[in-house]
Write a protein that holds these residues in place. Sequence first.
Motif, mmCIF file in Angstrom:
data_model
loop_
_atom_site.group_PDB
_atom_site.id
_atom_site.type_symbol
_atom_site.label_atom_id
_atom_site.label_comp_id
_atom_site.label_asym_id
_atom_site.label_seq_id
_atom_site.Cartn_x
_atom_site.Cartn_y
_atom_site.Cartn_z
ATOM 1 N N GLN A 78 0.831 -1.208 0.000
ATOM 2 C CA GLN A 78 0.000 0.000 0.000
ATOM 3 C C GLN A 78 0.870 1.264 0.000
ATOM 4 O OE1 GLN A 78 -3.229 0.131 -0.436
ATOM 5 N NE2 GLN A 78 -3.421 -2.085 -0.444
ATOM 6 N N LEU A 79 1.957 1.239 0.744
ATOM 7 C CA LEU A 79 2.877 2.379 0.771
ATOM 8 C C LEU A 79 3.507 2.588 -0.600
ATOM 9 C CD1 LEU A 79 4.373 4.602 2.284
ATOM 10 C CD2 LEU A 79 6.080 2.878 2.953
ATOM 11 N N LYS A 80 3.831 1.498 -1.273
ATOM 12 C CA LYS A 80 4.408 1.598 -2.619
ATOM 13 C C LYS A 80 3.410 2.224 -3.596
ATOM 14 C CE LYS A 80 7.670 -1.025 -5.164
ATOM 15 N NZ LYS A 80 8.428 -2.232 -5.196
ATOM 16 N N LYS A 81 2.133 1.854 -3.484
ATOM 17 C CA LYS A 81 1.090 2.444 -4.337
ATOM 18 C C LYS A 81 0.937 3.938 -4.052
ATOM 19 C CE LYS A 81 -1.995 -1.481 -5.113
ATOM 20 N NZ LYS A 81 -3.345 -1.990 -4.874
ATOM 21 N N LEU A 82 0.949 4.305 -2.775
ATOM 22 C CA LEU A 82 0.823 5.700 -2.389
ATOM 23 C C LEU A 82 2.018 6.517 -2.891
ATOM 24 C CD1 LEU A 82 -1.171 7.456 -0.806
ATOM 25 C CD2 LEU A 82 0.144 6.961 1.247
ATOM 26 N N THR A 83 3.194 5.943 -2.793
ATOM 27 C CA THR A 83 4.391 6.620 -3.298
ATOM 28 C C THR A 83 4.330 6.769 -4.809
ATOM 29 O OG1 THR A 83 5.664 5.701 -1.460
ATOM 30 C CG2 THR A 83 6.916 6.543 -3.330
ATOM 31 N N SER A 84 3.835 5.765 -5.491
ATOM 32 C CA SER A 84 3.689 5.853 -6.952
ATOM 33 C C SER A 84 2.690 6.940 -7.334
ATOM 34 C CB SER A 84 3.227 4.515 -7.531
ATOM 35 O OG SER A 84 4.208 3.539 -7.347
ATOM 36 N N LEU A 85 1.595 7.040 -6.592
ATOM 37 C CA LEU A 85 0.612 8.092 -6.843
ATOM 38 C C LEU A 85 1.235 9.468 -6.620
ATOM 39 C CD1 LEU A 85 -2.277 9.097 -7.409
ATOM 40 C CD2 LEU A 85 -2.739 8.792 -4.960
ATOM 41 N N ARG A 86 1.984 9.613 -5.536
ATOM 42 C CA ARG A 86 2.668 10.879 -5.249
ATOM 43 C C ARG A 86 3.613 11.266 -6.384
ATOM 44 N NH1 ARG A 86 7.535 10.636 -1.283
ATOM 45 N NH2 ARG A 86 8.314 9.748 -3.196
ATOM 46 N N ASP A 87 4.405 10.308 -6.845
ATOM 47 C CA ASP A 87 5.366 10.582 -7.906
ATOM 48 C C ASP A 87 4.672 10.916 -9.217
ATOM 49 O OD1 ASP A 87 7.287 10.057 -6.035
ATOM 50 O OD2 ASP A 87 7.766 8.062 -6.797
ATOM 51 N N TRP A 88 3.610 10.178 -9.532
ATOM 52 C CA TRP A 88 2.862 10.442 -10.756
ATOM 53 C C TRP A 88 2.235 11.835 -10.712
ATOM 54 C CZ3 TRP A 88 -2.210 11.645 -11.835
ATOM 55 C CH2 TRP A 88 -2.594 11.562 -13.169
ATOM 56 N N MET A 89 1.645 12.165 -9.580
ATOM 57 C CA MET A 89 0.987 13.463 -9.472
ATOM 58 C C MET A 89 1.984 14.611 -9.576
ATOM 59 S SD MET A 89 -2.009 14.467 -6.976
ATOM 60 C CE MET A 89 -2.843 16.013 -7.171
ATOM 61 N N LEU A 90 3.161 14.448 -9.017
ATOM 62 C CA LEU A 90 4.192 15.480 -9.140
ATOM 63 C C LEU A 90 4.577 15.676 -10.601
ATOM 64 C CD1 LEU A 90 6.379 17.400 -7.958
ATOM 65 C CD2 LEU A 90 7.906 15.422 -8.000
ATOM 66 N N ALA A 91 4.829 14.578 -11.295
ATOM 67 C CA ALA A 91 5.315 14.661 -12.674
ATOM 68 C C ALA A 91 4.253 15.118 -13.656
ATOM 69 C CB ALA A 91 5.868 13.296 -13.105
ATOM 70 N N VAL A 92 2.995 14.749 -13.413
ATOM 71 C CA VAL A 92 1.951 14.998 -14.403
ATOM 72 C C VAL A 92 1.147 16.258 -14.122
ATOM 73 C CG1 VAL A 92 -0.167 14.026 -15.369
ATOM 74 C CG2 VAL A 92 1.804 12.574 -15.032
ATOM 75 N N LEU A 93 0.882 16.572 -12.870
ATOM 76 C CA LEU A 93 0.037 17.729 -12.565
ATOM 77 C C LEU A 93 0.726 18.800 -11.725
ATOM 78 C CD1 LEU A 93 -3.373 16.001 -11.830
ATOM 79 C CD2 LEU A 93 -2.754 17.331 -13.830
ATOM 80 N N ALA A 94 1.274 18.430 -10.584
ATOM 81 C CA ALA A 94 1.768 19.437 -9.641
ATOM 82 C C ALA A 94 2.881 20.291 -10.243
ATOM 83 C CB ALA A 94 2.249 18.765 -8.360
ATOM 84 N N PHE A 95 3.853 19.676 -10.897
ATOM 85 C CA PHE A 95 4.933 20.470 -11.472
ATOM 86 C C PHE A 95 4.514 21.205 -12.743
ATOM 87 C CE2 PHE A 95 8.665 21.046 -14.192
ATOM 88 C CZ PHE A 95 9.387 21.914 -13.393
ATOM 89 N N PRO A 96 3.938 20.539 -13.746
ATOM 90 C CA PRO A 96 3.599 21.271 -14.978
ATOM 91 C C PRO A 96 2.583 22.396 -14.772
ATOM 92 C CG PRO A 96 3.539 18.917 -15.391
ATOM 93 C CD PRO A 96 3.690 19.100 -13.909
#
Length: 146
Positions: A78-96
């Motif tokens: 579950q922690l790995k899934k949450l970390t993957s979501l965090r990383d995806w959101m940074l790369a796809v939405l939060a940063f751009p």
Amino acid sequence: MALVPCQVLRVAILLSYCSILCNYKAIEMPSHQTYGGSWKFLTFIDLVIQAVFFGICVLTDLSSLLTRGSGNQEQERQLKKLTSLRDWMLAVLAFPVGVHTTVLPFILIEMRTSHHQYPSRSSGLAAICTFSVGYILWYGRRERET
């Protein structure tokens, strides 16, 4: 494990974004009464994206602190899934989306203080293009109706 400054910073950023969102929604503005209300402004959408992103960061930090050394495979998954979501959101939405506003320093600090696994270039571009086209179509529809 003690809290490190980047974890404390994430909590402070999240609380400040939530405070801004609450105060912004409490203000009576004529634009809030029109089509889309606050959601028609990319800056407001970005503020919500940043609040959700840093909320996920704080949740990931808390989960990491609670599951460290437990040896529970399900919690680790579950922690790995949450970390993957965090990383995806940074790369796809939060940063751009956040590059055009004053949240950029916080995003850059996050990128420098934490390791992130970024999605593939094609899936990342597809996701940000979908967000962008969706926003442009929605905003264009609003412009035609007013």
